[in-house]
Motif scaffolding. Structure first.
Motif, PDB file in Angstrom:
ATOM      1  N   ASN A 103     106.346  30.172  59.751  1.00 39.66           N
ATOM      2  CA  ASN A 103     106.765  30.758  59.111  1.00 39.66           C
ATOM      3  C   ASN A 103     106.087  32.118  59.052  1.00 39.66           C
ATOM      4  OD1 ASN A 103     108.596  29.277  58.152  1.00 39.66           O
ATOM      5  ND2 ASN A 103     106.985  28.084  56.478  1.00 39.66           N
ATOM      6  N   GLY A 104     105.032  32.305  60.114  1.00 41.67           N
ATOM      7  CA  GLY A 104     104.278  33.219  60.507  1.00 41.67           C
ATOM      8  C   GLY A 104     103.056  33.736  58.426  1.00 41.67           C
ATOM      9  N   ASN A 105     103.057  32.859  57.938  1.00 38.12           N
ATOM     10  CA  ASN A 105     102.522  33.049  57.217  1.00 38.12           C
ATOM     11  C   ASN A 105     100.841  32.443  57.514  1.00 38.12           C
ATOM     12  OD1 ASN A 105     100.223  32.403  54.637  1.00 38.12           O
ATOM     13  ND2 ASN A 105     102.349  31.545  54.083  1.00 38.12           N
ATOM     14  N   SER A 106     100.124  34.509  57.492  1.00 44.21           N
ATOM     15  CA  SER A 106      98.514  34.556  57.928  1.00 44.21           C
ATOM     16  C   SER A 106      97.443  33.611  57.330  1.00 44.21           C
ATOM     17  CB  SER A 106      98.552  35.840  57.879  1.00 44.21           C
ATOM     18  OG  SER A 106      97.920  36.536  57.009  1.00 44.21           O
ATOM     19  N   ALA A 107      97.724  33.923  56.157  1.00 45.28           N
ATOM     20  CA  ALA A 107      96.876  32.995  55.404  1.00 45.28           C
ATOM     21  C   ALA A 107      96.576  31.272  55.245  1.00 45.28           C
ATOM     22  CB  ALA A 107      97.156  33.141  53.745  1.00 45.28           C
ATOM     23  N   ALA A 108      97.695  30.754  55.761  1.00 48.10           N
ATOM     24  CA  ALA A 108      97.542  29.021  56.554  1.00 48.10           C
ATOM     25  C   ALA A 108      96.757  28.933  57.835  1.00 48.10           C
ATOM     26  CB  ALA A 108      99.159  29.120  56.283  1.00 48.10           C
ATOM     27  N   GLY A 109      97.213  30.312  58.471  1.00 46.51           N
ATOM     28  CA  GLY A 109      96.366  30.445  59.956  1.00 46.51           C
ATOM     29  C   GLY A 109      95.112  30.540  59.534  1.00 46.51           C
ATOM     30  N   THR A 110      94.465  31.223  58.791  1.00 43.50           N
ATOM     31  CA  THR A 110      92.885  31.160  58.093  1.00 43.50           C
ATOM     32  C   THR A 110      92.546  29.651  57.842  1.00 43.50           C
ATOM     33  OG1 THR A 110      92.976  33.278  57.956  1.00 43.50           O
ATOM     34  CG2 THR A 110      90.948  31.897  56.898  1.00 43.50           C
ATOM     35  N   ARG A 111      93.134  28.915  57.278  1.00 45.64           N
ATOM     36  CA  ARG A 111      93.094  27.553  56.591  1.00 45.64           C
ATOM     37  C   ARG A 111      93.377  26.211  57.924  1.00 45.64           C
ATOM     38  NH1 ARG A 111      96.246  29.664  52.324  1.00 45.64           N
ATOM     39  NH2 ARG A 111      98.454  28.321  53.054  1.00 45.64           N
ATOM     40  N   VAL A 112      93.942  27.112  58.498  1.00 44.95           N
ATOM     41  CA  VAL A 112      94.416  25.963  60.066  1.00 44.95           C
ATOM     42  C   VAL A 112      92.933  26.207  60.735  1.00 44.95           C
ATOM     43  CG1 VAL A 112      95.161  25.701  61.817  1.00 44.95           C
ATOM     44  CG2 VAL A 112      96.163  25.492  60.002  1.00 44.95           C
ATOM     45  N   ARG A 113      92.460  27.459  60.821  1.00 50.06           N
ATOM     46  CA  ARG A 113      91.213  27.658  61.821  1.00 50.06           C
ATOM     47  C   ARG A 113      90.374  27.126  60.946  1.00 50.06           C
ATOM     48  NH1 ARG A 113      90.693  33.035  64.733  1.00 50.06           N
ATOM     49  NH2 ARG A 113      88.125  32.754  63.437  1.00 50.06           N
ATOM     50  N   LYS A 114      90.166  27.434  59.793  1.00 47.45           N
ATOM     51  CA  LYS A 114      89.366  26.444  59.090  1.00 47.45           C
ATOM     52  C   LYS A 114      89.045  24.877  59.386  1.00 47.45           C
ATOM     53  CE  LYS A 114      86.044  26.256  54.981  1.00 47.45           C
ATOM     54  NZ  LYS A 114      86.157  24.204  55.106  1.00 47.45           N
ATOM     55  N   GLY A 115      89.473  24.628  59.416  1.00 49.71           N
ATOM     56  CA  GLY A 115      90.024  23.132  59.458  1.00 49.71           C
ATOM     57  C   GLY A 115      89.835  22.445  60.652  1.00 49.71           C
ATOM     58  N   LEU A 116      90.242  23.478  61.740  1.00 51.06           N
ATOM     59  CA  LEU A 116      89.679  23.076  63.091  1.00 51.06           C
ATOM     60  C   LEU A 116      88.147  22.853  63.310  1.00 51.06           C
ATOM     61  CD1 LEU A 116      92.669  25.266  64.995  1.00 51.06           C
ATOM     62  CD2 LEU A 116      92.559  22.120  64.546  1.00 51.06           C
ATOM     63  N   GLN A 117      87.790  24.101  62.512  1.00 48.76           N
ATOM     64  CA  GLN A 117      86.139  24.257  62.720  1.00 48.76           C
ATOM     65  C   GLN A 117      85.108  23.106  62.095  1.00 48.76           C
ATOM     66  OE1 GLN A 117      84.156  26.012  64.464  1.00 48.76           O
ATOM     67  NE2 GLN A 117      82.769  24.904  64.310  1.00 48.76           N
ATOM     68  N   ASP A 118      86.275  22.374  61.094  1.00 51.64           N
ATOM     69  CA  ASP A 118      85.177  21.500  59.793  1.00 51.64           C
ATOM     70  C   ASP A 118      85.851  20.191  61.579  1.00 51.64           C
ATOM     71  OD1 ASP A 118      84.515  22.884  58.024  1.00 51.64           O
ATOM     72  OD2 ASP A 118      86.518  22.252  57.047  1.00 51.64           O
ATOM     73  N   ILE A 119      87.402  19.604  62.120  1.00 47.02           N
ATOM     74  CA  ILE A 119      87.693  18.758  63.300  1.00 47.02           C
ATOM     75  C   ILE A 119      86.590  18.908  64.328  1.00 47.02           C
ATOM     76  CG2 ILE A 119      88.479  18.016  64.351  1.00 47.02           C
ATOM     77  CD1 ILE A 119      91.051  19.341  62.642  1.00 47.02           C
ATOM     78  N   LYS A 120      85.989  20.065  64.187  1.00 46.57           N
ATOM     79  CA  LYS A 120      84.830  20.048  66.040  1.00 46.57           C
ATOM     80  C   LYS A 120      83.657  19.337  65.078  1.00 46.57           C
ATOM     81  CE  LYS A 120      82.796  23.447  68.465  1.00 46.57           C
ATOM     82  NZ  LYS A 120      82.851  25.718  68.522  1.00 46.57           N
ATOM     83  N   THR A 121      83.236  20.022  64.271  1.00 45.11           N
ATOM     84  CA  THR A 121      82.022  19.436  63.470  1.00 45.11           C
ATOM     85  C   THR A 121      81.561  18.075  63.651  1.00 45.11           C
ATOM     86  OG1 THR A 121      81.746  21.320  62.667  1.00 45.11           O
ATOM     87  CG2 THR A 121      80.151  19.772  62.192  1.00 45.11           C
TER      88      THR A 121
END
Length: 60
Positions: free
Chosen positions: A24-42
């Motif tokens: 859907n191109g929701n950029s705010a959701a993209g920010t949440r995905v990036r944060k989630g991926l950082q948490d996954i990495k940690t």
């Protein structure tokens, strides 16, 4: 094993936001995905350290 279950839960928790971002191109959701991926990495790094520690303790 507890951290592994947390990891699976984290991956599942970003699925909806990943769908919103990629489909859907929701950029705010993209920010949440990036944060989630950082948490996954940690968390993945913590699991790696636990596995290494346990493996090395068994060699002793």
């Amino acid at each position: 094993m507890e951290n592994y279950n947390k990891l699976k839960s984290l991956v599942a928790s970003i699925e909806a936001d990943a769908d919103k971002f990629f489909n859907n191109g929701n950029s705010a959701a993209g920010t949440r995905v990036r944060k989630g991926l950082q948490d996954i990495k940690t968390l993945a790094q913590e699991i790696r350290n636990e596995v290494t520690s346990k493996k090395n303790d068994e060699k002793k």
